[in-house]
Design a protein around this motif. Structure first.
Motif, short mmCIF file in Angstrom:
data_model
loop_
_atom_site.label_atom_id
_atom_site.label_comp_id
_atom_site.label_asym_id
_atom_site.label_seq_id
_atom_site.Cartn_x
_atom_site.Cartn_y
_atom_site.Cartn_z
N TRP A 15 0.85 -1.19 0.00
CA TRP A 15 0.00 0.00 0.00
C TRP A 15 0.89 1.24 0.00
N HIS A 18 -0.42 8.36 1.08
CA HIS A 18 -0.45 9.63 0.34
C HIS A 18 -1.32 10.63 1.07
N LEU A 75 -4.45 8.77 4.04
CA LEU A 75 -5.00 7.74 3.17
C LEU A 75 -3.89 6.80 2.70
N CYS A 76 -4.28 5.59 2.35
CA CYS A 76 -3.35 4.65 1.71
C CYS A 76 -4.09 3.99 0.57
N THR A 77 -3.33 3.70 -0.49
CA THR A 77 -3.91 3.08 -1.68
C THR A 77 -3.14 1.82 -2.01
N TYR A 99 -4.91 0.51 -8.90
CA TYR A 99 -5.27 1.03 -7.59
C TYR A 99 -6.64 0.49 -7.21
N SER A 101 -8.04 -0.11 -4.25
CA SER A 101 -8.83 0.52 -3.21
C SER A 101 -8.01 1.55 -2.48
N THR A 102 -8.68 2.52 -1.94
CA THR A 102 -8.07 3.53 -1.11
C THR A 102 -8.76 3.46 0.24
#
Length: 183
Positions: A123, A126, A134-136, A153, A155-156
């Motif tokens: 992940w 960002h 948040l992480c993606t 990508y 999921s976030t």
């Protein structure tokens, strides 16, 4: 004192009978389960005692606790497996022949395969939203290779919603790692 169950005692008596019938030494491992749930390992030696050119007089037995040896051997094997996986991953990462996306998937496959995981992800952290960091998901590996995906990508997620205590973990220099096993 060795906590022998009836089954273990019966098996050892059967080994004595084998020594009597065959007239030859017998070596086996005996596992004893303690009340606390631990497993003790013993090396069990049985030897025939006979007079020269005479009948068998008795059977000598000796048990040696090899629990520590077994535990140490398992730990060394695990360390060897981890070192081999790290070497394999490093070899992939330093090769010029692969695209980064393919390398990431292969390295995740090495780690996931070694640990027995069914799924492993990378992940990317960002920018923060109004609610927090948040992480993606950037890379994913799944034991079922038909569902592997790379650089999509998928999921976030908001750290605070899914990983309570993340601020303390990351600020103390730790990373958040997850491997998933289908139970």
């Amino acid at each position: 004192e060795l906590p022998l169950t009836h089954a273990v005692h019966s098996r050892m008596c059967g080994q004595d009978a084998h020594v009597v019938d065959a007239g030859l030494p017998f070596l086996s491992e005996v596992y004893v389960f303690t009340e606390g749930g631990s497993v003790l390992s013993f090396e069990n030696h049985r030897y025939p005692d006979r007079q020269p050119h005479g009948p068998l007089q008795r059977v000598f037995g000796m048990c040696r606790d090899i629990t520590l040896t077994k535990v140490t051997a398992a730990a060394l094997q695990q360390q060897g497996d981890l070192l081999q996986a790290a070497n394999n991953a490093a070899l992939l990462l330093f090769s010029d022949d692969e695209e980064l996306d393919d390398l990431a998937r292969k390295v995740l496959g090495i780690i996931g395969g070694l640990t027995g995981a069914d799924h492993a992800d990378v992940w990317r952290n960002h920018g923060s939203s109004d609610e927090g960091l948040l992480c993606t998901q950037v890379y994913s590996w799944t034991r079922d290779s038909s569902s592997n995906y790379i650089s999509s990508y998928a999921s976030t997620a908001l750290y605070s919603a899914h990983l309570p205590g993340w601020e303390e973990e990351l600020s103390s220099g730790r990373s958040i790692n997850t491997l998933t096993r289908d139970l």
